[in-house]
Design an enzyme around this catalytic site. Structure first.
Site, short mmCIF file in Angstrom:
data_model
loop_
_atom_site.label_atom_id
_atom_site.label_comp_id
_atom_site.label_asym_id
_atom_site.label_seq_id
_atom_site.Cartn_x
_atom_site.Cartn_y
_atom_site.Cartn_z
CG ASP A 145 -2.04 1.03 1.13
OD1 ASP A 145 -2.38 1.42 0.00
OD2 ASP A 145 -2.54 1.46 2.17
CB CYS A 205 -21.26 -3.33 2.44
SG CYS A 205 -21.46 -3.75 0.69
CB CYS A 252 -15.52 4.26 8.42
SG CYS A 252 -17.24 3.74 8.51
#
Length: 358
Positions: A145, A205, A252
């Site tokens: 990442d 979701c 989140c």
């Protein structure tokens, strides 16, 4: 080094099996292999950028071509070794109890412990060294990442899971509470079969997202995403999005917490992913009084440190505005109103207004 055999495919399969064993020994939860071709994702990335869903993340557009051509990052690359490392430090119900808590903060579970970037990159380097010791010569480069790599499409191609409707990778035996890393190599390793998708008609979701950032299945508008707003977004948080943020001060997890596949997720045993400084159960009012010097010391080695102290305080101000009205909450807001940072003061003033009765 492996002895020479008449069947190179046999050697490649054996080497791949050994790499999987070494990856497991290094703490990786799973490993898969794919080629470097991600051209099938060009249209999706191009449309996402065209619609401006990347927000202030200009680097996404500036380095788009590198994401689509891994061999530009690592010339000579033939295979991508994709790895998964589970990170959930606690049972999911503990995290659920904190969501929108009236006085406590919520920090994304991935950021409770030490920064995963360095840990995983170091272990990928160890994996590369182990491979090099075996095959003799190896060109390899690890990524976690930290560069323009399409890690989720690569992991999906490598069979580690499928990209869910929330755009996170899901594994049917492990859920989605995991980090991804890649080792680009010049080894001609046999590729794994991509995983089939298993979201079906589920839209949990999409429905749970507080800011409706999942604008359609498999489409995330980062400009609305709480993770983006609290981490990547440098400007003021739009007022219309402040109430939905609730008590989430860094990231989140809502979409993962309601995903049915996460009933299969297992808790991590990695010591570095265990919560530090009680961030898994901390009062918002207490966080408001952390000094800048204390914060930088406490956040040493944490992924949270990259957002800087004032963005952290900005986020806390918003959460305090959404907290229940108590004397300690009011006092914490008043303290932030004395900040020498104009952005923090603006958000603290907004928070104060939320607790002012007409």
């Amino acid at each position: 080094m492996h002895e020479s055999h008449d069947n190179p495919l046999h050697d490649a399969n054996r080497l791949k099996s050994e790499i999987a064993e070494w990856a497991s020994e290094l703490g990786f939860s799973a490993m898969g292999v794919t080629g470097i071709d991600v051209a099938q994702h060009r249209a999706t990335l191009t449309e996402w950028l065209r619609r401006g869903f990347h927000g202030e993340m200009a680097y996404m557009a500036q380095r788009a071509e590198l994401r689509l051509k891994p061999d530009l990052l690592q010339p000579g690359a033939l295979s991508v070794i994709s790895v998964r490392m589970d990170y959930l430090p606690e049972a999911q119900d503990q995290a659920l109890k904190l969501l929108d808590h009236p006085t406590k903060a919520y920090v994304s579970r991935y950021a409770l412990g030490r920064d995963y970037h360095k840990l995983m990159r170091k272990r990928l380097k160890h994996l590369a060294a182990r491979i090099r010791d075996t095959v003799g010569h190896l060109n390899a480069r690890p990524f976690v990442d930290s560069a323009p790599v399409l890690e989720k499409p690569l992991a999906a191609n490598a069979g580690l899971g499928w990209i869910g409707k929330h755009t996170n990778l899901i594994n049917k035996r492990a859920g989605s509470w995991f980090f991804l890393g890649e080792l680009l190599t010049d080894l001609p390793l046999p590729a794994d079969v991509p995983a089939d998708a298993h979201c079906g008609t589920c839209r949990a979701c999409i429905d749970i997202c507080p800011t409706k950032a999942i604008v359609a299945p498999f489409q995330l508008d980062a400009r609305l995403c709480i993770s983006y707003l609290t981490i990547e977004h440098d400007s003021d948080i739009p007022e219309a999005l402040r109430k939905p943020i609730g008590n989430r001060i860094y990231g989140c997890d809502d979409c993962q917490l309601v995903c049915p596949w996460n009933k299969f997720a297992t808790r991590t045993n990695e010591p570095d992913f265990m919560p530090r400084h009680s961030l898994d159960n901390v009062a918002l009012a207490d966080l408001a009084y952390w000094s800048e010097s204390y914060w930088y010391d406490a956040m040493a080695g944490s992924a949270i440190r990259r957002i800087g102290f004032h963005r952290w305080q900005r986020n806390i101000a918003v959460a305090l505005g959404n907290a229940e009205t108590t004397e300690s909450i009011r006092a914490a807001i008043a303290h932030l109103q004395t900040s020498d940072n104009d952005q923090v003061v603006r958000h603290a003033n907004w928070a104060y207004a939320q607790h002012t009765t007409s």
